[in-house]
Motif scaffolding. Structure first.
Motif, PDB file in Angstrom:
ATOM      1  N   ALA A 113       0.829  -0.517  -0.027  1.00  0.00           N
ATOM      2  CA  ALA A 113       0.327   0.432  -0.066  1.00  0.00           C
ATOM      3  C   ALA A 113       1.020   0.686   0.321  1.00  0.00           C
ATOM      4  O   ALA A 113       0.336   1.926  -0.086  1.00  0.00           O
ATOM      5  CB  ALA A 113      -0.748  -0.326   1.119  1.00  0.00           C
ATOM      6  N   GLY A 114       1.943   1.651   0.514  1.00  0.00           N
ATOM      7  CA  GLY A 114       3.147   2.441   1.203  1.00  0.00           C
ATOM      8  C   GLY A 114       2.689   3.085   1.573  1.00  0.00           C
ATOM      9  O   GLY A 114       3.191   4.656   1.609  1.00  0.00           O
ATOM     10  N   LEU A 115       1.626   3.364   2.407  1.00  0.00           N
ATOM     11  CA  LEU A 115       0.822   4.236   3.703  1.00  0.00           C
ATOM     12  C   LEU A 115       2.586   3.956   4.655  1.00  0.00           C
ATOM     13  O   LEU A 115       3.242   5.114   4.510  1.00  0.00           O
ATOM     14  CB  LEU A 115      -0.178   4.232   3.645  1.00  0.00           C
ATOM     15  N   LEU A 116       2.702   3.116   5.460  1.00  0.00           N
ATOM     16  CA  LEU A 116       3.762   2.516   6.125  1.00  0.00           C
ATOM     17  C   LEU A 116       4.890   1.872   5.727  1.00  0.00           C
ATOM     18  O   LEU A 116       4.571   1.460   4.914  1.00  0.00           O
ATOM     19  CB  LEU A 116       2.863   1.601   7.308  1.00  0.00           C
ATOM     20  N   THR A 117       5.456   2.455   6.479  1.00  0.00           N
ATOM     21  CA  THR A 117       6.972   1.958   5.850  1.00  0.00           C
ATOM     22  C   THR A 117       8.361   1.519   7.033  1.00  0.00           C
ATOM     23  O   THR A 117       7.913   2.249   8.072  1.00  0.00           O
ATOM     24  CB  THR A 117       8.229   2.615   5.563  1.00  0.00           C
ATOM     25  N   LYS A 118       8.637   0.570   7.527  1.00  0.00           N
ATOM     26  CA  LYS A 118       9.196   0.440   8.169  1.00  0.00           C
ATOM     27  C   LYS A 118      10.759   1.471   9.221  1.00  0.00           C
ATOM     28  O   LYS A 118      11.167   2.057   7.663  1.00  0.00           O
ATOM     29  CB  LYS A 118      10.543  -0.585   7.656  1.00  0.00           C
ATOM     30  N   ASN A 119      10.571   1.260   9.890  1.00  0.00           N
ATOM     31  CA  ASN A 119      11.140   3.323  10.332  1.00  0.00           C
ATOM     32  C   ASN A 119      12.629   3.158  10.341  1.00  0.00           C
ATOM     33  O   ASN A 119      13.144   2.018  10.847  1.00  0.00           O
ATOM     34  CB  ASN A 119      10.746   3.574  11.659  1.00  0.00           C
ATOM     35  N   PRO A 120      13.136   3.637   9.462  1.00  0.00           N
ATOM     36  CA  PRO A 120      14.879   3.934   9.425  1.00  0.00           C
ATOM     37  C   PRO A 120      15.910   4.392  10.599  1.00  0.00           C
ATOM     38  O   PRO A 120      16.688   4.484  10.162  1.00  0.00           O
ATOM     39  CB  PRO A 120      15.169   4.123   8.005  1.00  0.00           C
ATOM     40  N   LEU A 121      14.561   4.806  11.499  1.00  0.00           N
ATOM     41  CA  LEU A 121      15.766   5.126  12.366  1.00  0.00           C
ATOM     42  C   LEU A 121      15.339   4.140  14.004  1.00  0.00           C
ATOM     43  O   LEU A 121      15.905   4.693  14.861  1.00  0.00           O
ATOM     44  CB  LEU A 121      15.060   7.222  12.300  1.00  0.00           C
ATOM     45  N   HIS A 122      14.852   3.211  13.563  1.00  0.00           N
ATOM     46  CA  HIS A 122      14.487   2.424  15.067  1.00  0.00           C
ATOM     47  C   HIS A 122      15.303   1.274  15.369  1.00  0.00           C
ATOM     48  O   HIS A 122      15.323   1.004  14.073  1.00  0.00           O
ATOM     49  CB  HIS A 122      12.584   1.898  14.667  1.00  0.00           C
ATOM     50  N   ARG A 123      15.272   1.304  15.662  1.00  0.00           N
ATOM     51  CA  ARG A 123      16.400   0.111  16.402  1.00  0.00           C
ATOM     52  C   ARG A 123      15.644  -1.644  15.896  1.00  0.00           C
ATOM     53  O   ARG A 123      17.287  -2.497  15.964  1.00  0.00           O
ATOM     54  CB  ARG A 123      16.813   0.175  17.695  1.00  0.00           C
ATOM     55  N   HIS A 124      14.502  -1.904  15.908  1.00  0.00           N
ATOM     56  CA  HIS A 124      14.288  -2.496  15.529  1.00  0.00           C
ATOM     57  C   HIS A 124      14.630  -3.189  14.493  1.00  0.00           C
ATOM     58  O   HIS A 124      14.929  -4.937  14.235  1.00  0.00           O
ATOM     59  CB  HIS A 124      12.599  -3.211  15.686  1.00  0.00           C
ATOM     60  N   TRP A 125      14.944  -2.512  13.407  1.00  0.00           N
ATOM     61  CA  TRP A 125      15.265  -3.312  12.129  1.00  0.00           C
ATOM     62  C   TRP A 125      16.689  -2.869  12.199  1.00  0.00           C
ATOM     63  O   TRP A 125      17.508  -2.252  12.309  1.00  0.00           O
ATOM     64  CB  TRP A 125      14.698  -2.210  10.648  1.00  0.00           C
ATOM     65  N   GLN A 126      17.286  -3.637  10.790  1.00  0.00           N
ATOM     66  CA  GLN A 126      18.764  -3.341  10.366  1.00  0.00           C
ATOM     67  C   GLN A 126      18.855  -2.267   9.718  1.00  0.00           C
ATOM     68  O   GLN A 126      18.869  -2.506   8.437  1.00  0.00           O
ATOM     69  CB  GLN A 126      19.352  -4.329  10.169  1.00  0.00           C
ATOM     70  N   ASN A 127      18.752  -0.719   9.458  1.00  0.00           N
ATOM     71  CA  ASN A 127      19.086   0.061   9.019  1.00  0.00           C
ATOM     72  C   ASN A 127      20.107   0.582   8.430  1.00  0.00           C
ATOM     73  O   ASN A 127      21.445  -0.277   9.525  1.00  0.00           O
ATOM     74  CB  ASN A 127      18.416   1.032   9.473  1.00  0.00           C
ATOM     75  N   GLU A 128      20.488   0.188   6.980  1.00  0.00           N
ATOM     76  CA  GLU A 128      21.644   0.863   6.370  1.00  0.00           C
ATOM     77  C   GLU A 128      21.018   2.302   5.459  1.00  0.00           C
ATOM     78  O   GLU A 128      20.407   2.165   4.592  1.00  0.00           O
ATOM     79  CB  GLU A 128      22.405  -0.026   5.536  1.00  0.00           C
ATOM     80  N   PHE A 129      22.131   3.913   5.020  1.00  0.00           N
ATOM     81  CA  PHE A 129      21.692   4.365   4.918  1.00  0.00           C
ATOM     82  C   PHE A 129      23.007   4.132   3.298  1.00  0.00           C
ATOM     83  O   PHE A 129      24.293   4.691   3.412  1.00  0.00           O
ATOM     84  CB  PHE A 129      22.212   5.972   4.976  1.00  0.00           C
ATOM     85  N   TRP A 130      22.369   3.588   2.518  1.00  0.00           N
ATOM     86  CA  TRP A 130      23.163   3.677   1.005  1.00  0.00           C
ATOM     87  C   TRP A 130      24.403   5.507   0.477  1.00  0.00           C
ATOM     88  O   TRP A 130      25.556   5.474  -0.207  1.00  0.00           O
ATOM     89  CB  TRP A 130      22.797   3.012   0.336  1.00  0.00           C
ATOM     90  N   THR A 131      23.202   6.240   0.820  1.00  0.00           N
ATOM     91  CA  THR A 131      23.849   7.705  -0.111  1.00  0.00           C
ATOM     92  C   THR A 131      22.897   8.548  -0.239  1.00  0.00           C
ATOM     93  O   THR A 131      21.212   8.169   0.733  1.00  0.00           O
ATOM     94  CB  THR A 131      23.397   7.268  -1.714  1.00  0.00           C
ATOM     95  N   ASP A 132      23.160   9.009   0.169  1.00  0.00           N
ATOM     96  CA  ASP A 132      21.962  10.686   0.319  1.00  0.00           C
ATOM     97  C   ASP A 132      22.291  11.450  -0.759  1.00  0.00           C
ATOM     98  O   ASP A 132      21.443  12.923  -0.811  1.00  0.00           O
ATOM     99  CB  ASP A 132      22.921  11.887   1.150  1.00  0.00           C
ATOM    100  N   HIS A 133      22.127  11.092  -2.301  1.00  0.00           N
ATOM    101  CA  HIS A 133      22.082  11.009  -3.257  1.00  0.00           C
ATOM    102  C   HIS A 133      20.471  11.284  -3.363  1.00  0.00           C
ATOM    103  O   HIS A 133      19.844  10.604  -3.563  1.00  0.00           O
ATOM    104  CB  HIS A 133      22.223  10.036  -4.864  1.00  0.00           C
ATOM    105  N   GLU A 134      19.638  12.811  -4.025  1.00  0.00           N
ATOM    106  CA  GLU A 134      18.269  12.457  -4.842  1.00  0.00           C
ATOM    107  C   GLU A 134      18.457  12.900  -5.944  1.00  0.00           C
ATOM    108  O   GLU A 134      19.086  13.367  -6.619  1.00  0.00           O
ATOM    109  CB  GLU A 134      17.618  14.206  -4.121  1.00  0.00           C
ATOM    110  N   TYR A 135      17.327  11.204  -6.170  1.00  0.00           N
ATOM    111  CA  TYR A 135      17.037  10.975  -7.588  1.00  0.00           C
ATOM    112  C   TYR A 135      16.076  12.200  -8.756  1.00  0.00           C
ATOM    113  O   TYR A 135      15.018  12.461  -7.873  1.00  0.00           O
ATOM    114  CB  TYR A 135      16.972   9.293  -7.792  1.00  0.00           C
ATOM    115  N   THR A 136      16.281  12.496 -10.099  1.00  0.00           N
ATOM    116  CA  THR A 136      15.140  13.160 -10.815  1.00  0.00           C
ATOM    117  C   THR A 136      14.556  11.673 -10.703  1.00  0.00           C
ATOM    118  O   THR A 136      15.352  11.020 -11.418  1.00  0.00           O
ATOM    119  CB  THR A 136      16.048  14.132 -11.446  1.00  0.00           C
ATOM    120  N   LEU A 137      13.356  12.239 -11.592  1.00  0.00           N
ATOM    121  CA  LEU A 137      13.133  10.778 -12.259  1.00  0.00           C
ATOM    122  C   LEU A 137      13.552  10.225 -13.389  1.00  0.00           C
ATOM    123  O   LEU A 137      13.203   9.699 -13.812  1.00  0.00           O
ATOM    124  CB  LEU A 137      11.344  11.617 -12.971  1.00  0.00           C
ATOM    125  N   ASP A 138      14.677  11.360 -14.263  1.00  0.00           N
ATOM    126  CA  ASP A 138      14.782  11.232 -15.579  1.00  0.00           C
ATOM    127  C   ASP A 138      16.412  10.305 -14.861  1.00  0.00           C
ATOM    128  O   ASP A 138      16.500   9.377 -15.886  1.00  0.00           O
ATOM    129  CB  ASP A 138      15.287  12.237 -16.219  1.00  0.00           C
TER     130      ASP A 138
END
Length: 361
Positions: free
Chosen positions: A130-155
């Motif tokens: 559905a896309g409304l709720l997402t695993k919280n990337p700041l919550h310790r219950h999950w194994q979170n990884e930040f891969w890049t700070d790049h913001e993509y254009t649709l192109d």
């Protein structure tokens, strides 16, 4: 240094979240809470209402958080892995967020829907997400990884994909494709349906009718949009058509069409549209038929260009009573070419003021 960079990304992430997002610790029961409370929950809403900043994909299999690498896609902004089964969410951040409820700007929604649909297929992600709720990337219950700070254009994202056939349509549509499907279906219906509501103070009744239409179509999806998005889409369509499809504008449009139809080849036509040959006598009309037939023109061409422009069959020809035997004689240019069938309805349809003749076969 890496810790400082990660903290900066997380602070920026929190800043982008809605002020009062949906959130929960257990799927099935959701709450709306202030941001400071919501970021402590396992699941939360990361996109602003009616605005897409993140494209999130739900991948229910082992190795989910590296599926982007396995399928030759660019690195996501973050990934959140369930340590119990290896399933996870990955999210791409867009450089330019776009509205999901603006009928005046459908093209970005369609483009993003095609990209999201193609990425879902490539990643083998859950199309029913559905896309409304997402695993919280700041919550310790999950194994979170930040891969890049790049913001993509649709192109940029589109360069990795084949968008042919996307977004998918029908009941299986998912993600942003649902927004496109609702907009396309309901707006086309609304263009004509609004005429039935033209009356003094009809705005409220029209708003209700559009909402009911959107809600009914949304219910056909395997994963319907949330009520908030349904309301936003219905409101956008209702307001736009109420503003653009007024009785006054409709009359002006009809008047312009009438003016165009009344001018043919620089001359004014009394009946509008294509000139008529119904002023010819039956004898004159027959001579013209013979002449054109001798020139090798097809029956359809003669029927449409000379006699009845609106006739769709090649077999309808009007022949004067005095010339019927001649037309059927061995020397007639029509002999063996066609069957005479004259039907009153066709004559009326053609707009010719002629009597119905006998049927020849």
């Amino acid at each position: 240094m890496k810790t400082e960079h990660s903290n900066a990304i997380q602070l920026d992430l929190v800043e982008s979240f809605p002020n009062k997002p949906y959130c929960t610790d257990e799927l099935g029961v959701t709450y709306i809470r202030p941001k400071n409370t919501a970021i402590k929950k396992k699941y939360l809403q990361v996109n602003q209402p009616k605005l897409v900043t993140y494209l999130v994909f739900d991948i229910d299999r082992q190795g989910a958080v590296l599926s982007w690498y396995d399928n030759d896609l660019p690195p996501p902004y973050w990934s959140s892995k369930n340590p119990e089964n290896g399933h996870g969410h990955i999210a791409y951040r867009l450089k330019v967020p776009f509205s999901t409820s603006d009928i005046s700007h459908l093209e970005p929604i369609k483009y993003a829907a095609a990209i999201e649909s193609a990425m879902t297929i490539r990643l083998k992600a859950d199309r029913g997400f559905a896309g409304l709720l997402t695993k919280n990337p700041l919550h310790r219950h999950w194994q979170n990884e930040f891969w890049t700070d790049h913001e993509y254009t649709l192109d940029e994202l589109a360069e990795y994909l084949d968008l042919r056939g996307h977004p998918l349509r029908g009941r299986e549509v998912s993600g942003l494709g649902r927004n496109c499907e609702l907009f396309e279906s309901v707006r086309k219906w609304a263009y004509k349906a609004i005429r039935e509501y033209w009356s003094p103070n009809y705005k409220r009744a029209w708003n209700s009718a559009v909402y009911e239409r959107v809600e009914a179509l949304n219910g056909q999806f395997n994963a319907p949009l949330p009520v908030s998005e349904v309301k936003a889409i219905a409101k956008s369509i209702a307001n736009w058509t109420y503003r653009e499809f007024t009785p006054e504008k409709f009359r002006q449009s009809q008047a312009k069409k009438g003016a165009k139809g009344g001018k043919v080849g620089g001359k004014v036509s009394k009946g509008g549209g294509r000139p008529s040959n119904s002023n010819f006598s039956k004898a004159e009309r027959y001579k013209l038929i013979v002449k054109k037939k001798e020139q090798g023109l097809s029956n359809r061409t003669i029927a449409e260009d000379l006699l009845y422009p609106r006739v769709r069959s090649v077999w309808f020809y009007v022949i004067p009573q005095s010339d019927r035997n001649k037309a059927l004689s061995d020397n007639s240019p029509f002999q063996g070419c066609f069957v005479f069938q004259v039907i009153q309805k066709i004559i009326l349809c053609a707009g010719a003021n002629l009597p119905a003749f006998a049927i020849f076969s």
